[in-house]
Design a protein around this motif. Sequence first.
Motif, mmCIF file in Angstrom:
data_model
loop_
_atom_site.group_PDB
_atom_site.id
_atom_site.type_symbol
_atom_site.label_atom_id
_atom_site.label_comp_id
_atom_site.label_asym_id
_atom_site.label_seq_id
_atom_site.Cartn_x
_atom_site.Cartn_y
_atom_site.Cartn_z
ATOM 1 N N ASP A 1 0.828 -1.221 0.000
ATOM 2 C CA ASP A 1 0.000 0.000 0.000
ATOM 3 C C ASP A 1 0.859 1.267 0.000
ATOM 4 O O ASP A 1 0.496 2.265 -0.619
ATOM 5 N N VAL A 2 1.959 1.209 0.707
ATOM 6 C CA VAL A 2 2.862 2.367 0.788
ATOM 7 C C VAL A 2 3.462 2.645 -0.585
ATOM 8 O O VAL A 2 3.520 3.799 -1.042
ATOM 9 N N LEU A 3 3.903 1.592 -1.266
ATOM 10 C CA LEU A 3 4.523 1.763 -2.585
ATOM 11 C C LEU A 3 3.492 2.237 -3.611
ATOM 12 O O LEU A 3 3.782 3.105 -4.440
ATOM 13 N N ILE A 4 2.291 1.675 -3.553
ATOM 14 C CA ILE A 4 1.244 2.056 -4.517
ATOM 15 C C ILE A 4 0.864 3.526 -4.323
ATOM 16 O O ILE A 4 0.724 4.279 -5.294
ATOM 17 N N ALA A 5 0.728 3.962 -3.070
ATOM 18 C CA ALA A 5 0.381 5.375 -2.801
ATOM 19 C C ALA A 5 1.490 6.287 -3.333
ATOM 20 O O ALA A 5 1.216 7.349 -3.905
ATOM 21 N N ASP A 6 2.732 5.872 -3.172
ATOM 22 C CA ASP A 6 3.853 6.688 -3.648
ATOM 23 C C ASP A 6 3.839 6.777 -5.174
ATOM 24 O O ASP A 6 3.994 7.863 -5.745
ATOM 25 N N LEU A 7 3.632 5.646 -5.839
ATOM 26 C CA LEU A 7 3.577 5.644 -7.307
ATOM 27 C C LEU A 7 2.398 6.493 -7.796
ATOM 28 O O LEU A 7 2.523 7.239 -8.776
ATOM 29 N N ALA A 8 1.270 6.409 -7.113
ATOM 30 C CA ALA A 8 0.067 7.151 -7.518
ATOM 31 C C ALA A 8 0.335 8.656 -7.490
ATOM 32 O O ALA A 8 0.035 9.372 -8.450
ATOM 33 N N GLN A 9 0.940 9.146 -6.395
ATOM 34 C CA GLN A 9 1.179 10.598 -6.292
ATOM 35 C C GLN A 9 2.245 11.040 -7.299
ATOM 36 O O GLN A 9 2.158 12.122 -7.872
ATOM 37 N N ALA A 10 3.214 10.173 -7.591
ATOM 38 C CA ALA A 10 4.263 10.556 -8.547
ATOM 39 C C ALA A 10 3.707 10.551 -9.980
ATOM 40 O O ALA A 10 4.080 11.400 -10.795
ATOM 41 N N LEU A 11 2.799 9.612 -10.277
ATOM 42 C CA LEU A 11 2.211 9.556 -11.629
ATOM 43 C C LEU A 11 1.324 10.787 -11.877
ATOM 44 O O LEU A 11 1.152 11.212 -13.018
ATOM 45 N N ASP A 12 0.785 11.359 -10.806
ATOM 46 C CA ASP A 12 -0.011 12.597 -10.959
ATOM 47 C C ASP A 12 0.851 13.748 -11.476
ATOM 48 O O ASP A 12 0.316 14.739 -11.969
#
Length: 386
Positions: A373-384
């Motif tokens: 979950d931590v990695l997915i949240a990080d990728l999500a904010q960076a892809l934004d």
Amino acid sequence: MDLSYILNHLGEEDRAAHRGAVSPPIYQTAIFAFETVAAMRAGFGDELDRTVYTRGNNPTVEILRKKLAALEGAEDALLFGSGAAAIAAGAIACVAAGDHVVCVQKPYSWTRALVRDHLARFGVSHTFVDASDVADVEAALTPATRLIVLESPNTMTYEAQDLAAIAALARARGIRTLCDNSYATPLNQSPLALGIDLVAHSATKYLNGHCDVMAGVLCGSKDLIRETFRGPYMTLGAMLSPHDAWLMIRGLRTLPLRLRQIAATTARVIEFLSAHPKIERIWYPQAANDPQAQLRGANGLFSCTIRCESTSAIERFCEALRRFLMTVSWGGYESLVFPVATVYPPDTRTGFERAGQVPVNLVRLSIGLEEADVLIADLAQALDRV
Ligand SMILES: *Cc1c(COP(=O)(O)O)cnc(C)c1O
């Protein structure tokens, strides 16, 4: 021999010799002394298995050597100070001036340099082939071919080879085969069982698993390992230090646990990225739709291309990541990102690359031991930020 015996006990059985120490001692010594001339003479006759000089053998390194040979199902192994040294020593042991080498099209960069630049200087010619079709490998062979260098899969776009078919082809012609098995690890692929002669690893990656040791290993038959030991191994002197061997014995003990956790997290991360509109394509040998998927298990190294006009968007993505460190290498406890854009000038337009080249907008991710979950949240904010 079962896996936990190899990792916890093999090579360490004689604990009484070390006052019962559970963790083996680090033999931090360059030289070993003898009581008699006869014993020293015998040492010179067998520097690989006796203890004479640490460039040849050291008890702490020997424990690791036994474990890695057993993991690969090999008769013997040699430890090196890096994966590049293991590959170079293995290749040099197999060729001489006038010989020809066939090598996969997109090997690790320093394997390419070895074949293309260095072996060539010593009169060894080469052909690079897309070895995903065995017929292309066969077509590249000449009467002078003595070695086929494989890497299945490679670690940027993950092209795999049919190791059994290529090994059979080579054996019938007296050609040796060397396979870089760093990606799969011995847990997920056993090239020797498929007929390959030499298996090399960058042990810097999953085998050690903590990004704190550089190491390499070469595995093969007793004869081939002895030949490599007497030749390039002792001459190049690129051995593993006893202290680094000890660290790696410790890192190796958790290899199955690390890989299991990393594979599970990677499946979640890939599920998230596959559904994300800014992800163009994912390269992962274990993806269900990958026709080349042949490895037994999964790991955490994969690549994706990002939908964007120029590498500036890739820069914003990578610099926005908080839990992925931007760097080379892979296979540790911590998640990493490697953007191919770093080898191009700033603001390069995407999509211009020639066929067969690695796309400019490709980003390689190495998943570590963090929570999914931590990695997915990080990728999500960076892809934004793309
Ligand atoms: C890193 C790597 C190497 C080189 O290993 P070092 O330990 O860095 O010398 C070789 N092959 C592959 C596939 C690698 O990823």
